[in-house]
Structure formats: C-alpha cells, structure tokens
Write an enzyme that holds these catalytic residues in place. Structure first.
Site, short mmCIF file in Angstrom:
data_model
loop_
_atom_site.label_atom_id
_atom_site.label_comp_id
_atom_site.label_asym_id
_atom_site.label_seq_id
_atom_site.Cartn_x
_atom_site.Cartn_y
_atom_site.Cartn_z
N SER A 1 -7.15 -26.65 8.79
CA SER A 1 -8.18 -27.29 9.59
C SER A 1 -7.74 -28.71 9.97
CB SER A 1 -9.50 -27.28 8.81
OG SER A 1 -10.60 -27.61 9.63
N ASP B 1 -11.84 -17.22 14.28
CA ASP B 1 -12.14 -18.57 13.79
C ASP B 1 -13.30 -19.16 14.59
OD1 ASP B 1 -12.17 -21.18 12.91
OD2 ASP B 1 -10.03 -21.53 13.20
N HIS C 1 -11.68 -18.77 9.78
CA HIS C 1 -11.08 -20.10 9.63
C HIS C 1 -10.42 -20.30 8.28
CE1 HIS C 1 -10.61 -24.36 10.59
NE2 HIS C 1 -11.19 -24.68 9.44
#
Length: 466
Positions: A285, A377, A412
């Site tokens: 991330s 995601d 994600h």
C-alpha cells in the site's frame, strides 16, 4: 448393561491421566460414548474416530496435513476450525466432507462439498476463518505478538452441520499451533537515531541478507511478515512510520520524512549481522510508494524491491519537503462510499489524481522490482499504477527490471499465506466510525497469497543470496 455416556473430551483426559488404558479403549468406548457405540457405528468394537494434524506445530506459512480416520464409509462429516484472536474474538471455518470407502477423510486430497469453501483445499480451514456470527463488525485478523502462536481447535463433527449447531456430536478433536517465529529467531526492539522498529535475526552468527519491511497507512508496527522472513533466513527490519506512540505526534498524521527512511535503511545496512550489499525493501500500500521513493534517492542502494498493491505517488507530501506534517484532508475528496457507507480509497491513488511532482521518478529505478497486484483491490488503483510502472520502465529501457504478478479475485491485503482475508474492516473509530473496503474474495485471494509468497521468497533468493 447400563451405559454411562461421557464426552470424547473426558475420554481423552482419562487416557492422558492413565486412568483409562489405551489397550482397553476399543472394548470400552462403545459403553462410554453413544457416537461410538450403537447402531450408527455397526460394531461396539470399532475404534474411536481419530482426527490428526501433522505437524501439530508449524509456521503460519507452512501447510499441515489434516486427516480423519476410523469412520463409517460414505458418511457425512464436518471438519471445523475455531480460534480466538488476541482481542478475544472467535473466528471459525468449517467444511463438509463425505468419508471414503475406507472410512477416512484427507483434507489434502479430498473435496469439500460445502461450508466455508468448496473443492480440494488443504488449508481452507485456516484461510477460510471468519468472525463467528454475532461478532463485532469490521474485524480483521492481524497478529500482534509474534512470539506466541495462534492456537486453533480442529474438531470432527457428525453430519453436515455448521459450528453454530451446538447439538451436533463431536467425534474427535485436536489442537494445532500456528507460529510466526521459527526456533532460534531473535526479536530486537530498535529505538536508535530516531528510528522506531523491530529487527528480526535468523538463528546463527550471520551475516544475513536483509529486508526493510514497510506497511501501509494503518500505522503501528506490524511484525508478522518480518518474523517470517527471519524464519526463512533473512534479517528483517519492521519499521513504524505513522500511528506509533514513540514517533513524533500527532499519531494520525505522517510526521517523518525521507531522512527517517534513509536512516532506517542505513541502520539495517550497517548492522554487524547484515550483508551490507544485499539489502532489499518490501512495501504494501503506501509502504510500496515509500519503497519506490526511497530506492530512487541518492545514497540508498537496495538490491531489490517488492511492492504490493501500492501507488507510484501520493497526494500527501512527506514532511521533509516543506516542513509541514503529512495530512490526509486532501485525500478525502477522492473517497467513495458503497451503499453501506463503507469507504473505498481507490481513487486517491489513481495516477491522474497525483501531481507529477509527487510521483516517484521511476526512470531512476536502480534494481529489480517485483510488483504484485490484486485485480479486486478496492483500496488502491493497483492496475493503473502497475501499468504506469511498466510503461515508464519500458520508455527508460529498463523493462528487464520489472516482474509483474497479477491475481484475479485478490484484494488489497496480499499477506503471507493461509491468513484469512477481510474484504472490509474498521479503519477508525474516532472522531467517527469508518469501515474501509479492501476487496478480495476468499478462495482466489487465498490462492494469490500462497502463490505470491512463494514467488516473493524465490525473488529474494535470486537477488539477495550469493
């Protein structure tokens, strides 16, 4: 004859206490437990059902073999996993099987016909774990204390049932432990030169190849990936950079800049048990953005990079740029909400929404990069960022540096394998409650984590070992 019905758990305790000799077990179980005696099992002398897990204690990224034996042929059974998180919440998974002609079930080779997952999934009871009905909303399973294992109760139930059907008969049970640190791994708290982190070292004198480990804006100091790296022979520094009480405040803002990350990299590189010329960086991330940013700066020479579902730039400026703290207010105009009020941050990281000066100069990339993306995601525009990386490196004549892994149905949070995915979880409670969307569907996300982890370790082996 009067039968005294007692539980299988009590029988196991009696055996452990040497009060019920194993030699007499087969003769007496039919009198002690109705699940073994009676018409249902055809014979009073049938051996008690047995559930095994091998090995009983294993690292979280290792498969185990789960088998049930001494059951009637072609019989419906349920295998269930239950465990409590460190916060006390109950997580559970279950799967329905039909026993083979020889009265066995083998989760490595047999197909689940219902429950938390379908098909042949040797580790489905672990990656399929979800909060039990009635649990708090927005839960996400994350290990806090890596020095203690998760203890998981595996149980074998009669019929095709769910764990909430408490009237179902337990036929057998066993505990298994899921560990995050191999024997001999050392955990060392780092509070040096303003750096806040935890260093994990493998057993032995070293020196070892190493990884610097960066997570996302959720903050704190997650250690479970670093502890696993050390269990696989790599020194690893899990680094805090936001949301930690020992960093400059306030905790909900980004108050460290480039010099902080450079200091952390050089601290790891300079450790006496680390090979200075074999240090990589991994980030998920926002940590992926920091990974790319750090690698393209003067004075930092990583051997390889691994980025998972991260952007190539940020709408937030790091404090070193203009002296101010990195605030998140500028992001909020890109937040999107579903019909339940859950927030998606995906549009925040669209390359079109990031000013050119806030993007990493990818053409300066100095080393091999593995970019891993989940196609479902909902937190980062990973596909668009991966495309930009690929296009920029191609234009710079550096296509050979990029390894791109793309996983349909994955979200994600691509983490070490066999951990359950949370499609959404609590992001904040104050000043207002906010649940954020991560994306990912259980089975394809689990497959992505397993495949990506193997390829991450292979990539590190290729670029960090001699």
């Amino acid at each position: 004859m009067v039968r005294a019905h007692i539980s299988l758990t009590t029988i196991r305790q009696l055996i452990d206490m040497k009060m019920l000799p194993c030699i007499s077990l087969h003769r007496n179980l039919a009198c002690l437990h109705p699940a073994v005696g009676g018409v249902r099992w055809k014979s009073s002398y049938r051996q008690a059902p047995l559930l095994t897990a091998a090995p009983v204690r294993a690292l979280i990224d290792e498969q185990i073999s789960i088998k049930a034996r001494f059951l009637p042929p072609c019989c419906p059974v349920t295998v269930c996993a239950q465990m409590h998180s460190e916060d006390g919440d109950l997580w559970e998974a279950f799967a329905h099987y039909n026993t083979n002609a020889d009265g066995t079930v083998n989760l490595t080779s047999d197909q689940s016909v219902g429950g938390s997952y379908l098909g042949r999934e040797p580790m489905g009871l672990f990656w399929g774990l979800q909060p039990a009905p009635g649990s708090r909303e927005g839960l996400r399973l994350r290990k806090k204390n890596v020095e203690t294992p998760y203890t998981v109760l595996l149980s074998l139930l009669e019929g095709h049932v769910s764990p909430s059907e408490r009237q179902s008969t337990e036929l057998a049970a066993i505990f298994t432990e899921r560990c995050y640190m191999a024997p001999g791994v050392r955990r060392i708290e780092i509070r040096q030169d303003g750096v806040v982190g935890t260093l994990f070292l493998p057993p032995g004198p070293g020196p070892f190849p190493a990884m610097m480990d960066l997570w996302g804006m959720g903050g704190g100091l997650p250690e479970y990936r670093s502890s696993l790296f050390a269990s696989r022979g790599y020194a690893s520094l899990a680094l805090a950079y936001i949301g930690h009480k020992e960093l400059p405040g306030p905790q909900n803002t980004l108050n460290v800049g480039d010099s902080y990350f450079q200091a952390a990299f050089h601290l790891l590189q300079g450790h006496q048990q680390v090979c200075a010329d074999r240090v990589g960086i991994i980030g998920l991330s926002f940590g992926a953005y920091l990974t790319l940013r750090l690698a393209t700066q003067t004075g930092v020479k990583p051997s390889c990079l691994i980025c998972i579902n991260g952007p190539v730039g940020s709408v937030i400026k790091l404090p070193d740029v203009d002296g101010s703290s990195g605030l998140f207010d500028s992001e909020k105009k890109y937040w999107r909400y579903d019909d339940q009020g859950h927030a998606s941050f995906r549009e925040v990281s669209l390359p079109a929404n990031i000013a050119p000066e806030n993007k990493v100069k990818l053409e300066h990339l100095p080393c091999p990069l593995m970019y891993i993306l989940g196609e479902d995601d909902l937190s980062t525009s990973s596909i668009e960022n991966a495309n930009l990386i690929e296009e920029t490196l191609r234009a710079a004549g550096k296509s050979q540096l990029l390894t791109r892994l793309s996983y349909p149905g994955a979200g994600h949070l691509i983490e070490p394998p066999y951990a359950p995915n949370s499609r959404a979880s609590m992001w904040s409670v104050k000043p207002e409650k906010l649940i954020t969307l991560w994306g990912g569907h259980l089975a394809p996300h689990a497959a992505a984590q397993e495949d990506a982890w193997k390829k991450i370790l292979d990539f590190m082996e290729s670029h960090l070992r001699l």
